[in-house]
Design a protein around this motif. Structure first.
Motif, PDB file in Angstrom:
ATOM      1  N   LEU A   1      12.854  -2.421  12.580  1.00 41.21           N
ATOM      2  CA  LEU A   1      14.039  -1.702  13.335  1.00 41.21           C
ATOM      3  C   LEU A   1      13.499  -1.915  14.782  1.00 41.21           C
ATOM      4  N   ARG A   2      12.399  -1.360  15.286  1.00 43.02           N
ATOM      5  CA  ARG A   2      11.810  -1.143  16.473  1.00 43.02           C
ATOM      6  C   ARG A   2      12.101  -2.650  17.239  1.00 43.02           C
ATOM      7  N   GLN A   3      11.315  -3.603  16.490  1.00 41.32           N
ATOM      8  CA  GLN A   3      11.328  -4.924  17.007  1.00 41.32           C
ATOM      9  C   GLN A   3      12.831  -5.493  17.231  1.00 41.32           C
ATOM     10  N   ARG A   4      13.813  -5.043  16.379  1.00 43.16           N
ATOM     11  CA  ARG A   4      15.034  -5.654  16.724  1.00 43.16           C
ATOM     12  C   ARG A   4      15.808  -4.772  17.759  1.00 43.16           C
ATOM     13  N   GLY A   5      15.138  -3.828  18.277  1.00 40.73           N
ATOM     14  CA  GLY A   5      15.949  -3.015  19.451  1.00 40.73           C
ATOM     15  C   GLY A   5      16.754  -2.082  18.892  1.00 40.73           C
ATOM     16  N   ILE A   6      16.759  -1.531  17.548  1.00 41.34           N
ATOM     17  CA  ILE A   6      17.626  -0.480  16.967  1.00 41.34           C
ATOM     18  C   ILE A   6      16.955   0.868  17.170  1.00 41.34           C
ATOM     19  N   ILE A   7      15.891   1.057  16.971  1.00 41.38           N
ATOM     20  CA  ILE A   7      15.054   2.211  17.300  1.00 41.38           C
ATOM     21  C   ILE A   7      14.000   2.053  18.452  1.00 41.38           C
ATOM     22  N   GLU A   8      13.576   3.031  19.100  1.00 46.48           N
ATOM     23  CA  GLU A   8      12.763   3.202  20.298  1.00 46.48           C
ATOM     24  C   GLU A   8      11.408   3.017  19.579  1.00 46.48           C
ATOM     25  N   THR A   9      11.043   3.872  18.733  1.00 46.43           N
ATOM     26  CA  THR A   9       9.361   3.674  18.400  1.00 46.43           C
ATOM     27  C   THR A   9       9.564   3.491  16.661  1.00 46.43           C
ATOM     28  N   ALA A  10       8.186   3.124  16.433  1.00 41.91           N
ATOM     29  CA  ALA A  10       7.883   3.077  14.956  1.00 41.91           C
ATOM     30  C   ALA A  10       7.067   4.209  14.356  1.00 41.91           C
ATOM     31  N   VAL A  11       7.146   5.380  14.895  1.00 43.17           N
ATOM     32  CA  VAL A  11       6.397   6.632  14.729  1.00 43.17           C
ATOM     33  C   VAL A  11       6.780   6.816  13.328  1.00 43.17           C
ATOM     34  N   VAL A  12       5.836   7.181  12.636  1.00 41.68           N
ATOM     35  CA  VAL A  12       5.785   7.771  11.076  1.00 41.68           C
ATOM     36  C   VAL A  12       5.230   9.213  10.975  1.00 41.68           C
ATOM     37  N   ARG A  13       5.651  10.145  10.595  1.00 43.31           N
ATOM     38  CA  ARG A  13       5.116  11.491  10.651  1.00 43.31           C
ATOM     39  C   ARG A  13       3.820  11.494   9.712  1.00 43.31           C
ATOM     40  N   GLY A  14       2.806  12.247  10.153  1.00 42.26           N
ATOM     41  CA  GLY A  14       1.718  12.326   9.267  1.00 42.26           C
ATOM     42  C   GLY A  14       2.003  13.569   8.173  1.00 42.26           C
ATOM     43  N   PRO A  15       1.183  13.398   7.047  1.00 41.05           N
ATOM     44  CA  PRO A  15       0.146  12.241   6.713  1.00 41.05           C
ATOM     45  C   PRO A  15       0.501  11.013   6.442  1.00 41.05           C
ATOM     46  N   ASP A  16      -0.180  10.058   6.755  1.00 44.13           N
ATOM     47  CA  ASP A  16       0.403   8.699   6.542  1.00 44.13           C
ATOM     48  C   ASP A  16      -0.731   7.762   6.624  1.00 44.13           C
TER      49      ASP A  16
ATOM     50  N   SER B   1       0.778  -1.251  -0.002  1.00 40.66           N
ATOM     51  CA  SER B   1       0.141   0.106  -0.048  1.00 40.66           C
ATOM     52  C   SER B   1       0.917   1.138   0.125  1.00 40.66           C
ATOM     53  N   PRO B   2       0.119   2.253  -0.450  1.00 37.45           N
ATOM     54  CA  PRO B   2       1.190   3.701  -0.586  1.00 37.45           C
ATOM     55  C   PRO B   2       1.643   3.786   0.987  1.00 37.45           C
ATOM     56  N   GLY B   3       3.059   4.249   0.961  1.00 30.52           N
ATOM     57  CA  GLY B   3       3.564   4.570   2.314  1.00 30.52           C
ATOM     58  C   GLY B   3       3.914   3.417   3.145  1.00 30.52           C
ATOM     59  N   ALA B   4       3.424   2.258   2.792  1.00 30.77           N
ATOM     60  CA  ALA B   4       3.698   1.043   3.745  1.00 30.77           C
ATOM     61  C   ALA B   4       5.179   0.790   4.215  1.00 30.77           C
TER      62      ALA B   4
END
Length: 295
Positions: free
Chosen positions: A260-275, A248-251
């Motif tokens: 990356l979050r689940q691998r413990g490399i970054i803290e959150t999976a936040v994507v800036r809006g609009p998304d 899907s677009p932007g997926a």
């Protein structure tokens, strides 16, 4: 520090954000070290970094963090394309002043631009800096092989092209045949056609920064002549994630940040809006892939 020709795996870093959608510097520094420890040949900040959602001050901040953390271990490529020539020049000069080793510039895509204006746009950027420049060819702003050659001939610092408009393997082959003696060719588009691109003259790729170990392994195997093993690693380790990234677009932003979050490399999976967040079924499919690859 960047010397011609650069080649190999140059992942595009995601920009980690905290729960308030602010740049997470600690996660970004950790992500950089993860990639360098994976053996990458360079790093980039570009569309995959959500650079178009960053303020000008944030662009500078990200560039400074990346350059500082990399500490000259690999070349750093910063995307500085813009809708206007003057703005692209400003972004480019600022990136160089803050330590970028190379730039990546996409032609203006807001509306139709005459060829002469595209040539002048790249020459203006080239004349303003003293570091190498990648032309960025995308579906939104494609750069045909003949035009790429003309840009390189008129702009001293334009030495590379990142080809990612479809059909990518055919476009890489055309660029190699038309401009291969004037430009070093890289692939893009998430590295989905990495092996096909190398067969056709590509000297590197700029994928997401999530599976850097695997991309480096494929590069090393292919360069050593073991194409069969390279293809096996690509199809078993990289292709499953690439397939779900384009559902899907932007997926791709959500997919790669979640891995990356689940691998413990970054803290959150936040994507800036609009998304557009992943739907429940895609999330379950993604989790299955993560569990299989990294569980």
């Amino acid at each position: 520090m960047a010397e011609s020709p650069m080649q190999g795996v140059f992942p595009i870093l995601v920009t980690p954000f905290d729960d308030n959608s602010l740049i997470d510097e600690e996660s970004l520094r950790k992500l950089i070290d993860f990639n360098i420890d994976s053996g990458v040949h360079g790093l980039g900040v570009a569309l995959g970094s959500e650079v178009f959602k960053l303020s000008e001050a944030e662009r500078v901040k990200v560039t400074r963090i990346v350059v500082d953390q990399v500490d000259k271990r690999v070349p750093v490529v910063i995307n500085t394309g813009a809708a206007g020539t003057d703005l692209a020049v400003e972004y480019s000069v600022t990136a160089e002043e803050n330590g970028a080793d190379a730039l990546m510039v996409m032609p203006p895509s807001f509306g139709p631009v005459p060829v002469a204006a595209v040539l002048e746009y790249f020459k203006s950027v080239s004349d303003a800096v003293g570091i190498p420049i990648f032309i960025q060819d995308t579906d939104a702003s494609p750069v045909p092989a003949a035009l790429a050659r003309s840009i390189a001939e008129e702009s001293e610092n334009v030495r590379y092209i990142k080809v990612e408009s479809l059909p990518t393997p055919a476009k890489v082959a055309a660029a190699s045949a038309e401009a291969g003696d004037a430009l070093t060719i890289f692939g893009g588009a998430g590295g989905s056609y990495f092996i096909e691109e190398m067969r056709r003259g590509s000297q590197g790729t700029m994928p997401f920064c999530t599976q850097s170990e695997e991309f480096v392994q494929v590069w090393d195997l292919f360069q050593s002549g073991d194409e069969e093993k390279a293809r096996s690693v690509f199809e078993s380790r990289i292709l499953p994630l690439n397939r779900i990234s384009v559902q899907s677009p932007g997926a791709h932003y959500h997919v790669h940040k979640e891995v990356l979050r689940q691998r413990g490399i970054i803290e959150t999976a936040v994507v800036r809006g609009p998304d557009a967040p992943l739907d429940d079924l895609t999330r379950r499919e993604l989790q299955g892939i993560i569990d299989e690859l990294y569980g």
